[in-house]
Motif scaffolding. Structure first.
Motif, mmCIF file in Angstrom:
data_model
loop_
_atom_site.group_PDB
_atom_site.id
_atom_site.type_symbol
_atom_site.label_atom_id
_atom_site.label_comp_id
_atom_site.label_asym_id
_atom_site.label_seq_id
_atom_site.Cartn_x
_atom_site.Cartn_y
_atom_site.Cartn_z
ATOM 1 N N LYS A 190 0.814 -1.219 0.000
ATOM 2 C CA LYS A 190 0.000 0.000 0.000
ATOM 3 C C LYS A 190 0.847 1.269 0.000
ATOM 4 N N ASP A 191 2.146 1.128 0.297
ATOM 5 C CA ASP A 191 3.045 2.277 0.182
ATOM 6 C C ASP A 191 3.162 2.739 -1.265
ATOM 7 N N MET A 192 2.868 1.836 -2.204
ATOM 8 C CA MET A 192 2.786 2.221 -3.611
ATOM 9 C C MET A 192 1.420 2.874 -3.810
ATOM 10 N N GLU A 193 1.380 4.192 -3.801
ATOM 11 C CA GLU A 193 0.133 4.929 -3.623
ATOM 12 C C GLU A 193 -0.881 4.714 -4.736
ATOM 13 N N ASN A 194 -0.423 4.407 -5.933
ATOM 14 C CA ASN A 194 -1.387 4.271 -7.040
ATOM 15 C C ASN A 194 -1.686 2.812 -7.384
ATOM 16 N N TRP A 195 -1.534 1.923 -6.387
ATOM 17 C CA TRP A 195 -1.894 0.525 -6.572
ATOM 18 C C TRP A 195 -3.191 0.220 -5.840
ATOM 19 N N THR A 196 -4.074 -0.497 -6.504
ATOM 20 C CA THR A 196 -5.252 -1.061 -5.864
ATOM 21 C C THR A 196 -4.971 -2.541 -5.618
ATOM 22 N N VAL A 197 -5.116 -2.975 -4.363
ATOM 23 C CA VAL A 197 -4.694 -4.319 -3.966
ATOM 24 C C VAL A 197 -5.906 -5.203 -3.690
ATOM 25 N N LYS A 198 -5.908 -6.379 -4.307
ATOM 26 C CA LYS A 198 -6.893 -7.414 -3.999
ATOM 27 C C LYS A 198 -6.158 -8.636 -3.473
ATOM 28 N N LEU A 199 -6.845 -9.408 -2.640
ATOM 29 C CA LEU A 199 -6.237 -10.592 -2.041
ATOM 30 C C LEU A 199 -6.990 -11.856 -2.429
ATOM 31 N N HIS A 200 -6.239 -12.828 -2.912
ATOM 32 C CA HIS A 200 -6.744 -14.180 -3.140
ATOM 33 C C HIS A 200 -5.890 -15.128 -2.303
ATOM 34 N N VAL A 201 -6.403 -16.314 -2.019
ATOM 35 C CA VAL A 201 -5.603 -17.311 -1.291
ATOM 36 C C VAL A 201 -5.742 -18.672 -1.954
ATOM 37 N N ILE A 202 -4.733 -19.495 -1.746
ATOM 38 C CA ILE A 202 -4.738 -20.859 -2.263
ATOM 39 C C ILE A 202 -4.021 -21.738 -1.251
ATOM 40 N N GLU A 203 -4.508 -22.942 -1.065
ATOM 41 C CA GLU A 203 -3.839 -23.849 -0.136
ATOM 42 C C GLU A 203 -2.452 -24.193 -0.657
ATOM 43 N N ARG A 204 -1.529 -24.369 0.263
ATOM 44 C CA ARG A 204 -0.170 -24.736 -0.138
ATOM 45 C C ARG A 204 -0.216 -26.055 -0.888
#
Length: 242
Positions: free
Chosen positions: A169-183
């Motif tokens: 989020k320190d990269m101010e012009n990035w929109t961040v989404k989160l996905h997850v996957i089992e190892r």
């Protein structure tokens, strides 16, 4: 591994990886193999996109992408040993390109020249090394520079949001989404979530904990879209991949 780095390791040094790849020619894929991640890549990437795999090592990930229809996959690694190995191995695949390069200084690439950057373990490796915060920031600034507007940085990591989100989020012009996957080594068909559906990212992670539990055995996938209008950029990415 845990979310934070313990003792500093020489993972950011070329000599370490040169020595490793002389001893073990592989192939080896960090964290996840291509078939497991393919549905998510198709959601955000298009076959004609120019793609960069950072810290490629001797992974077959790029080969799998080309076999699946991606047309321009550039691979970089800090180790000259592994880059020479991979150039010889894939000399007959023009869609795959290999270059020795430090991800903290990608000056050979023009600004805004890639549609997406895929990172499986490179940022994690830097975070385990000396001057981790400074070097991680250098890497992310370079990733941001070479990405086109609405370009995507896809980070596959063991780092949960408490360790990775602030850095991203320190990269101010990035929109961040989160996905997850089992190892992958402990994969199961009984997931409580779908890989292609993003999970909530609130400041205290309470919603995430309610879905995944306290210590989930997962890899986190942060999809960072470059652009001041994140929602519009994200919709365009989805349209391009269809």
């Amino acid at each position: 591994m845990t979310g934070g780095a313990a003792a500093s390791q020489p993972y950011g040094e070329a000599w370490y990886w040169d020595e490793r790849y002389r001893k073990d020619a592989g192939p080896f894929d960090w964290y996840q193999k291509y078939p497991a991640l393919a549905p998510l890549l198709r959601l955000y990437l298009a076959p004609h996109h120019r793609l960069l795999l950072v810290g490629c090592g001797n992974s077959v990930f790029g080969e799998n992408m080309v076999d699946d229809g991606y047309q321009d996959v550039v691979n970089i690694d800090i180790s000259s040993v592994v880059i020479e190995q991979m150039k010889k191995k894939y000399h007959d695949k023009p869609q795959l390109k290999y270059m020795k390069m430090d991800v903290k200084n990608m000056s050979d690439f023009e600004s805004g020249s890639f549609d997406a950057v895929i990172d499986k373990g490179t940022l994690d490796s830097i975070m385990c090394g000396q001057n981790s915060q400074e070097n991680a920031t250098k890497m992310l600034e370079e990733v941001n520079r070479i990405l086109k507007e609405n370009g995507v940085y896809m980070l596959i990591t063991y780092g949960d949001p408490s360790y990775r989100l602030r850095l991203l989020k320190d990269m101010e012009n990035w929109t961040v989404k989160l996905h997850v996957i089992e190892r992958w080594e402990r994969s199961s068909n009984q997931n409580k979530w779908e890989l292609t559906k993003p999970l909530p990212l609130d400041d205290d992670s309470t919603q995430l904990v309610s879905i995944l539990g306290q210590k989930p055995d997962v890899h986190y996938i942060y999809v960072c879209v470059k652009g001041n209008d994140g929602a519009r950029a994200d919709s365009k990415v989805g349209e391009a991949a269809n």
